[in-house]
Structures are given as C-alpha cells and as structure tokens.
Design a protein around this motif. Structure first.
Motif, mmCIF file in Angstrom:
data_model
loop_
_atom_site.group_PDB
_atom_site.id
_atom_site.type_symbol
_atom_site.label_atom_id
_atom_site.label_comp_id
_atom_site.label_asym_id
_atom_site.label_seq_id
_atom_site.Cartn_x
_atom_site.Cartn_y
_atom_site.Cartn_z
ATOM 1 N N GLN A 42 8.688 9.252 -2.941
ATOM 2 C CA GLN A 42 8.180 8.426 -1.850
ATOM 3 C C GLN A 42 6.751 8.818 -1.486
ATOM 4 O OE1 GLN A 42 11.528 9.553 0.643
ATOM 5 N NE2 GLN A 42 12.066 7.386 0.928
ATOM 6 N N ARG A 67 4.278 7.632 -4.193
ATOM 7 C CA ARG A 67 3.956 6.200 -4.043
ATOM 8 C C ARG A 67 2.901 6.000 -2.958
ATOM 9 N NH1 ARG A 67 8.511 2.159 -2.931
ATOM 10 N NH2 ARG A 67 6.669 0.812 -3.015
ATOM 11 N N CYS A 68 3.058 6.696 -1.841
ATOM 12 C CA CYS A 68 2.108 6.551 -0.735
ATOM 13 C C CYS A 68 0.720 7.069 -1.078
ATOM 14 C CB CYS A 68 2.635 7.253 0.510
ATOM 15 S SG CYS A 68 4.065 6.448 1.259
ATOM 16 N N LEU A 122 -0.235 0.953 0.138
ATOM 17 C CA LEU A 122 0.407 1.990 0.940
ATOM 18 C C LEU A 122 -0.628 2.980 1.477
ATOM 19 C CD1 LEU A 122 3.641 2.683 -1.168
ATOM 20 C CD2 LEU A 122 3.406 1.293 0.915
ATOM 21 N N ALA A 134 6.423 6.940 4.186
ATOM 22 C CA ALA A 134 7.213 7.312 3.007
ATOM 23 C C ALA A 134 8.713 7.201 3.290
ATOM 24 C CB ALA A 134 6.861 8.730 2.550
ATOM 25 N N SER A 183 10.133 5.183 5.146
ATOM 26 C CA SER A 183 10.545 3.770 5.266
ATOM 27 C C SER A 183 10.700 3.069 3.915
ATOM 28 C CB SER A 183 9.532 3.008 6.120
ATOM 29 O OG SER A 183 8.333 2.755 5.388
ATOM 30 N N LEU A 184 10.276 3.714 2.846
ATOM 31 C CA LEU A 184 10.304 3.061 1.527
ATOM 32 C C LEU A 184 11.725 3.070 0.937
ATOM 33 C CD1 LEU A 184 7.031 4.504 -0.024
ATOM 34 C CD2 LEU A 184 7.370 2.312 1.116
#
Length: 159
Positions: A19, A22-23, A29, A156, A158-159
């Motif tokens: 996560q 990704r951010c 993001l 993160a 919330s993903l």
C-alpha cells in the motif's frame, strides 16, 4: 541518523509495504499526500526505475508554486526501498541547483520493512553539507515530513 548531513525518522505504519509503495509510485496517489496540508501537490511525474524521473510541483499558500528540476530515481525495489535525488535528473544527468532558500541538493531514501499489521517506514534525507541539512531542519523537516507521512498512512490504509 546521527551524522550532520542526514535527517531521518522511523515510524511504524498500519499499512502494508504494498500500500505504501503504491502511494509512493502512482502519481494520482502521490498528489493526495506528498506535501503537508495546506500545501498542495498539483503535478507529479514518476517512473520508478533506476534513471527514471521523479518530479513534483507544489503550491504553497502565500508563497506560490514550487517546481524544482526533475529528479532521478536511484533505487526502486518494489515494496522495499525507494531512493531518489534532485541532484540528478532523469537518466542520471546532473541538475544545476538554484540559489534560493529551498534550492539545495538532497537524496531521499525510503525504506519499508514488513511487520505485524503494517510496516516500519524509515525516511532519510541526505544533504551535501551540514549547512543545508540544518537549513532543511530549520524549515521544518520533521514537522513537514511527519505530517506528510501521517497523510501517507491514512491514504495507504484506504486502498
């Protein structure tokens, strides 16, 4: 870190390395967390491979737009380690650093270690001189990067 060139902190985050990665690597993001509110990140370019671009544009209330030169990814080990610098541009081309109060060369080193319920997140920013490290600290490094890290964790999760 204890040397006079580096500013560093470690936090346990309740988000997984995937996560957080990704951010750190998806432009849409990054825009949501990268600068501490009320600063807004309005543009992001990133290619998370060695030699790839890392560029952000931020709008700071009462100061306007801050758009530095495009930086360079040095290390990109998915979900583990991301290092980028503004001293180099994409494809490792040297950047000319300006002479404004926020214009100084640095390297950001982000490390993620999986843990129970999330990960250990370490952010270290390395500077070329003790003077620029101190200036970055005095500009509010710990408060600013700390606030942005809290925003990162919230997004993160919330993903």
């Amino acid at each position: 870190m204890s040397d006079d060139l580096s500013l560093s902190f470690t936090r346990t985050l309740s988000a997984t390395p995937a996560q957080i990665w990704r951010c750190w690597t998806e432009p849409e993001l990054i825009k949501q967390w990268f600068a501490p509110a009320p600063v807004q990140t309005t543009e992001v370019e990133i290619n998370p491979v060695p030699g790839g671009i890392f560029r952000t544009v931020m709008v700071v209330p009462d100061h306007g737009t801050i758009a530095g030169d495009a930086g360079c990814i040095l290390i990109a080990s998915p979900e583990r380690h991301l290092v980028w610098t503004n001293a180099l541009g994409p494809n490792f081309h040297p950047n000319k650093i300006g002479d404004g109060p926020m214009d100084f060369a640095f390297t950001a080193d982000i490390q993620l270690v999986p843990g129970s319920g999330g990960c250990t997140y370490t952010a270290t920013v390395k500077h070329a001189s003790a003077q620029t490290a101190l200036a970055h600290k005095d500009m509010g490094f710990y408060d600013g990067w700390g606030a942005a890290t809290s925003q990162l964790e919230t997004l993160a999760r919330s993903l």
